[in-house]
Design a protein around this motif. Structure first.
Motif, PDB file in Angstrom:
ATOM      1  N   ILE A 101       4.070   1.354   8.202  1.00  0.00           N
ATOM      2  CA  ILE A 101       5.125   0.368   8.452  1.00  0.00           C
ATOM      3  C   ILE A 101       4.704  -0.992   7.937  1.00  0.00           C
ATOM      4  O   ILE A 101       5.495  -1.695   7.294  1.00  0.00           O
ATOM      5  CB  ILE A 101       5.448   0.315   9.960  1.00  0.00           C
ATOM      6  N   LEU A 102       3.471  -1.377   8.212  1.00  0.00           N
ATOM      7  CA  LEU A 102       2.974  -2.673   7.742  1.00  0.00           C
ATOM      8  C   LEU A 102       3.028  -2.760   6.223  1.00  0.00           C
ATOM      9  O   LEU A 102       3.459  -3.785   5.665  1.00  0.00           O
ATOM     10  CB  LEU A 102       1.543  -2.897   8.234  1.00  0.00           C
ATOM     11  N   ARG A 103       2.616  -1.697   5.553  1.00  0.00           N
ATOM     12  CA  ARG A 103       2.647  -1.708   4.089  1.00  0.00           C
ATOM     13  C   ARG A 103       4.079  -1.833   3.575  1.00  0.00           C
ATOM     14  O   ARG A 103       4.343  -2.541   2.602  1.00  0.00           O
ATOM     15  CB  ARG A 103       1.984  -0.438   3.548  1.00  0.00           C
ATOM     16  N   ARG A 104       5.005  -1.136   4.221  1.00  0.00           N
ATOM     17  CA  ARG A 104       6.413  -1.228   3.804  1.00  0.00           C
ATOM     18  C   ARG A 104       6.957  -2.632   4.027  1.00  0.00           C
ATOM     19  O   ARG A 104       7.693  -3.172   3.198  1.00  0.00           O
ATOM     20  CB  ARG A 104       7.264  -0.216   4.566  1.00  0.00           C
ATOM     21  N   VAL A 105       6.599  -3.216   5.177  1.00  0.00           N
ATOM     22  CA  VAL A 105       7.064  -4.569   5.488  1.00  0.00           C
ATOM     23  C   VAL A 105       6.511  -5.563   4.470  1.00  0.00           C
ATOM     24  O   VAL A 105       7.234  -6.442   3.979  1.00  0.00           O
ATOM     25  CB  VAL A 105       6.649  -4.966   6.922  1.00  0.00           C
ATOM     26  N   GLU A 106       5.228  -5.439   4.137  1.00  0.00           N
ATOM     27  CA  GLU A 106       4.614  -6.351   3.159  1.00  0.00           C
ATOM     28  C   GLU A 106       5.282  -6.215   1.790  1.00  0.00           C
ATOM     29  O   GLU A 106       5.586  -7.220   1.139  1.00  0.00           O
ATOM     30  CB  GLU A 106       3.115  -6.057   3.052  1.00  0.00           C
ATOM     31  N   ALA A 107       5.507  -4.971   1.364  1.00  0.00           N
ATOM     32  CA  ALA A 107       6.147  -4.757   0.061  1.00  0.00           C
ATOM     33  C   ALA A 107       7.588  -5.254   0.069  1.00  0.00           C
ATOM     34  O   ALA A 107       8.052  -5.874  -0.902  1.00  0.00           O
ATOM     35  CB  ALA A 107       6.104  -3.269  -0.300  1.00  0.00           C
ATOM     36  N   ARG A 159       8.165   8.430  -1.216  1.00  0.00           N
ATOM     37  CA  ARG A 159       7.585   9.696  -0.768  1.00  0.00           C
ATOM     38  C   ARG A 159       6.083   9.737  -1.059  1.00  0.00           C
ATOM     39  O   ARG A 159       5.302  10.282  -0.280  1.00  0.00           O
ATOM     40  CB  ARG A 159       8.289  10.866  -1.463  1.00  0.00           C
ATOM     41  N   ASP A 160       5.693   9.096  -2.167  1.00  0.00           N
ATOM     42  CA  ASP A 160       4.273   9.040  -2.531  1.00  0.00           C
ATOM     43  C   ASP A 160       3.548   7.863  -1.885  1.00  0.00           C
ATOM     44  O   ASP A 160       2.372   7.613  -2.191  1.00  0.00           O
ATOM     45  CB  ASP A 160       4.133   8.941  -4.054  1.00  0.00           C
ATOM     46  N   GLU A 161       4.255   7.102  -1.038  1.00  0.00           N
ATOM     47  CA  GLU A 161       3.705   5.944  -0.317  1.00  0.00           C
ATOM     48  C   GLU A 161       3.248   4.838  -1.263  1.00  0.00           C
ATOM     49  O   GLU A 161       2.347   4.066  -0.933  1.00  0.00           O
ATOM     50  CB  GLU A 161       2.562   6.368   0.612  1.00  0.00           C
ATOM     51  N   ASP A 162       3.870   4.763  -2.433  1.00  0.00           N
ATOM     52  CA  ASP A 162       3.589   3.664  -3.359  1.00  0.00           C
ATOM     53  C   ASP A 162       4.743   2.668  -3.233  1.00  0.00           C
ATOM     54  O   ASP A 162       5.702   2.670  -4.010  1.00  0.00           O
ATOM     55  CB  ASP A 162       3.484   4.205  -4.787  1.00  0.00           C
ATOM     56  N   PHE A 163       4.646   1.800  -2.229  1.00  0.00           N
ATOM     57  CA  PHE A 163       5.781   0.942  -1.897  1.00  0.00           C
ATOM     58  C   PHE A 163       5.985  -0.176  -2.911  1.00  0.00           C
ATOM     59  O   PHE A 163       7.110  -0.623  -3.126  1.00  0.00           O
ATOM     60  CB  PHE A 163       5.604   0.379  -0.490  1.00  0.00           C
ATOM     61  N   ALA A 179      11.050  -0.238  -8.736  1.00  0.00           N
ATOM     62  CA  ALA A 179      12.129   0.658  -9.152  1.00  0.00           C
ATOM     63  C   ALA A 179      13.459   0.212  -8.558  1.00  0.00           C
ATOM     64  O   ALA A 179      14.505   0.252  -9.224  1.00  0.00           O
ATOM     65  CB  ALA A 179      11.799   2.088  -8.732  1.00  0.00           C
ATOM     66  N   LEU A 180      13.430  -0.222  -7.319  1.00  0.00           N
ATOM     67  CA  LEU A 180      14.662  -0.680  -6.672  1.00  0.00           C
ATOM     68  C   LEU A 180      15.229  -1.907  -7.383  1.00  0.00           C
ATOM     69  O   LEU A 180      16.448  -2.120  -7.402  1.00  0.00           O
ATOM     70  CB  LEU A 180      14.373  -1.001  -5.202  1.00  0.00           C
TER      71      LEU A 180
END
Length: 737
Positions: A597-603, A677-681, A687-688
């Protein structure tokens, strides 16, 4: 309010409440309360001030209010009355409320809207002298002062109306006036004590009366009478002198902010001294020596400057300049310290004779909570849970289970019984002394950590396993019996426990699925209580809530996960993260991996701070608003049809074809979905960002609500697909800004 001219100094108020010793823990709040109550009461009377400052010593509360006007402002108020010709009762009520003798004193006005006449009273009140206002409000403040504990005293104490104060009140100073004139004494009395301009100095060194005029001579007069009024200055004096005295003797002060705060509230004239105890006591753990000296004598411990080890000397703060330089005071404290350390040494040596595992039986008689069993039953849960967590954090399961088994075994020890704050720490010493593995001893010592924002966070794998097991058991257990925090109440420190889990997981970048761990814990608890129920049923035991064979509903893990989300917001907000981004990520299904979650939030934060992210957020909102408006307009049945796949063959404009191609590139999975899916946020956000240009072009060139119903529906489905795709990264509807 009449403004004072520059050459007309405005009056000041000096208030002092002189009493027997005020407990140190109450002084700071009492000073704040005095300032608040007086300034609020003045404001209610229309009197503002330029500033106010409150002070506290062990024997007095003082307040200085600067720049008060000499009198209240005159008031002019218009009170609208009944219309002309109203019933007599309404007229009389109006006259009474307005303070008029007859209608001759009222005016008649015309209501322009209703074209009717009504009575109007113009009430003018001249402001009172501020001295009179103070004489009214100060007794009320003193009588209703919010002490946590208070008392009555003397012959008058038999009356329930007698003044209550924290300790017997002896004198009140209350003077008011400008600096160019002799101030007046505010005329009032409370509890038989008349306000005056007389106070008293230090109890022993200058006990005589001191006559003062205003604050400017009050503070210096107290200083001459051996009283340092300002608590901040007393703290600074003590800390400076402690450091200097230690340095002069080749020692280092072990600083203690809480003890410094307490000691500064025990003295009016701080004098720092040192004492000594027998070096033989240095065989006791240093934390025990510190706790003993701190708790019993309010003294500071010292380190040897060269070795960095604890010295057999301590520092104390006296309240008097003794004729012998403090030798007798230091010797008296040393005698008490030696006696207390003798007790501690006895406890230490007695505890070392009993192995930790032999103390576990005593935990059977210690109730953890009536619905969650004894401490011994809790230890069994910790042992099982730590064993299961260990492989997920890189720890040896057997070492983790051993540490969890012994983690609470120091609770019945003599030393922890005397100093509860040493629990865990003493367990570490006892474990090391009986030859336990270093990892086990460290885990026992640190499994309570972190206990606050500045506390050290466990980093050793075995310690992490036991610390997580301890906190998760507390959280899940109390959640299951519906003992959750409410408002500001958190008697079991569950918020702190959840923050501890968050800190341990994030600081160590652990990959844990909280829902899986909570499910494991629930199975352990249910199995444990089921066995307990069977055992007690065979023995004819009772049917308490702790013996139901199951604890808590199946919804506990999911419900508790929301609590972790709230604590995660608190933890990350203190580090500058946006809470709305945490909400946006947590809204996705299955979000129980805090590090992920932290990694997603940071990205996500980095993406939205860039131009592409900000513009895409705007495009998303435009699409969501269009869909929301159409759903509201045409109802739920049509709204449900928007979620069906759009038809690429029905798209006409190049811009909508381009958007469709990015969202569904020839039936393949979009690149951001694969990256997530590969956790490369970071790659997912890049890409988004490809959506930004086609989304901008779509809204610039394409009319969504086309005349052709089929075309309109297909474009709405295309926008629904955009909303769905973006929400697969995070719920953008929850993002602010």
């Amino acid at each position: 309010m009449r403004r004072a001219k520059p050459f007309e100094p405005m009056p000041d108020l000096l208030l002092e409440l002189f009493s027997e010793e005020i407990p140190a823990r109450m002084q700071a709040q009492a000073a704040d309360d005095l300032k608040r109550l007086v300034t609020e009461a003045l404001a209610e009377k229309g009197l503002s001030c330029e500033g106010a400052a409150a002070f506290a010593t062990p024997r007095r509360l003082a307040l200085h209010v600067a720049g008060l006007p000499a009198r209240q402002p005159d008031l002019r108020e218009e009170k609208k009355g009944p219309r002309v010709g109203s019933p007599e009762a309404a007229v009389q009520g109006f006259l009474k409320s307005a303070g008029l003798a007859s209608l001759a004193e009222a005016k008649i006005e015309v209501d322009p809207k209703k074209k009717t006449e009504f009575y109007l009273a113009v009430v003018e009140r001249k402001g009172q002298p501020t001295l009179d206002v103070l004489a009214e409000i100060l007794p009320a403040v003193i009588k209703r002062f919010p002490w946590p504990k208070s008392m009555r005293w003397g012959a008058a104490s038999v009356s329930p109306e007698a003044l209550r104060w924290v300790r017997p009140l002896h004198a009140i100073i209350a003077t008011f006036g400008p600096e160019t004139e002799d101030p007046e004494i505010v005329p009032f009395s409370v509890g038989g004590i008349e306000a005056s301009d007389v106070t008293f100095g230090h109890r022993f060194m200058a006990p005589g009366p001191i006559k003062v005029r205003r604050f400017d001579d009050y503070a210096p007069a107290l200083e001459k009478a051996k009283v340092v009024l300002d608590p901040t200055r007393r703290r600074d004096i003590i800390l400076h002198d402690l450091r200097d005295l230690a340095f002069a003797q080749g020692l280092e002060l072990i600083e203690d902010a809480a003890l410094l705060e307490e000691v500064s509230g025990l003295v009016e004239w701080p004098v720092v001294l040192t004492g000594e105890f027998d070096a033989v006591f240095l065989d006791i753990p240093p934390e025990v020596i510190r706790a003993t000296i701190r708790a019993n004598q309010k003294c500071f411990v010292l380190n040897d400057a060269e070795s960095g080890k604890l010295a057999n000397q301590f520092a104390l703060v006296a309240n008097i300049d003794a004729p012998d330089g403090g030798a007798a005071i230091a010797a008296g404290n040393a005698r008490v310290v030696r006696a207390r350390l003798s007790d501690a040494k006895f406890f230490w040596e007695t505890d070392l004779k009993v192995r930790l595992e032999d103390r576990l039986q005593k935990l059977e008689a210690v109730t953890f909570h009536e619905k969650l069993g004894t401490q011994r039953e809790r230890v069994r849960r910790l042992e099982a849970l730590a064993r299961l967590i260990a492989p997920q954090v890189g720890a040896d399961p057997e070492l983790a289970a051993r540490a969890a088994l012994l983690a609470k075994a120091d609770l019945p020890s003599e030393m922890v019984g005397e100093f509860p704050e040493l629990q865990g720490l003493m367990g570490r010493y006892y474990a090391a002394a009986q030859g336990e593995a270093p990892e086990v001893a460290e885990a026992i010592g640190d499994h309570y950590k972190p206990q606050g924002p500045g506390d050290r966070i466990p980093a050793a794998p075995v310690t992490i396993a036991v610390a997580l097991a301890d906190k998760i058991d507390i959280l899940a257990g109390f959640w299951a019996i519906d003992e959750k925090p409410t408002g500001s109440k958190d008697p079991y420190a569950l918020r702190r426990a959840a923050l501890g889990v968050v800190a341990i997981v994030l600081e160590n970048r652990l990959r844990l699925r909280l829902l899986d761990i909570l499910a494991l814990h629930k199975k352990i608890v249910d199995d444990d209580l089921r066995k307990l129920h069977l055992e007690r049923a065979r023995g004819g035991g009772g049917d308490s809530a702790a013996m139901t064979g199951q604890v808590g509903p199946d919804t506990v893990p999911a419900d508790l996960l929301g609590f972790f989300a709230d604590r995660l917001k608190v933890y990350l907000r203190e580090r500058g993260a946006r809470h709305d981004l945490i909400d946006a990520v947590f809204a996705l299904p299955g979000q129980d991996d805090l590090t992920l979650i932290l990694r997603r939030v940071e990205a996500l934060g980095a993406f939205l701070s860039a131009e592409d992210g900000a513009n895409l957020l705007g495009g998303y909102r435009r699409a969501a608003n269009i869909l929301r408006a159409e759903e509201k307009k045409f109802g739920a049945e049509e709204a449900a049809s928007y979620e069906l796949p759009f038809s690429p063959a029905s798209l006409r404009e190049p811009e909508e074809l381009a958007l469709a191609n990015v969202l569904d590139p020839k039936g393949a999975e979009p690149r951001w979905s694969a990256a997530i899916r590969d956790e490369d946020f970071e790659a997912a956000m890049k890409a988004l960002a490809q959506l930004r240009a086609p989304v901008d072009a779509f809204f610039e060139k394409v009319t969504v609500n086309a005349p052709d119903p089929a075309l309109r529906l297909n474009r709405l489905r295309l926008l629904a697909e955009l909303r769905r795709a973006v929400n697969g990264v995070a719920d953008f509807s929850l993002i602010a800004g």
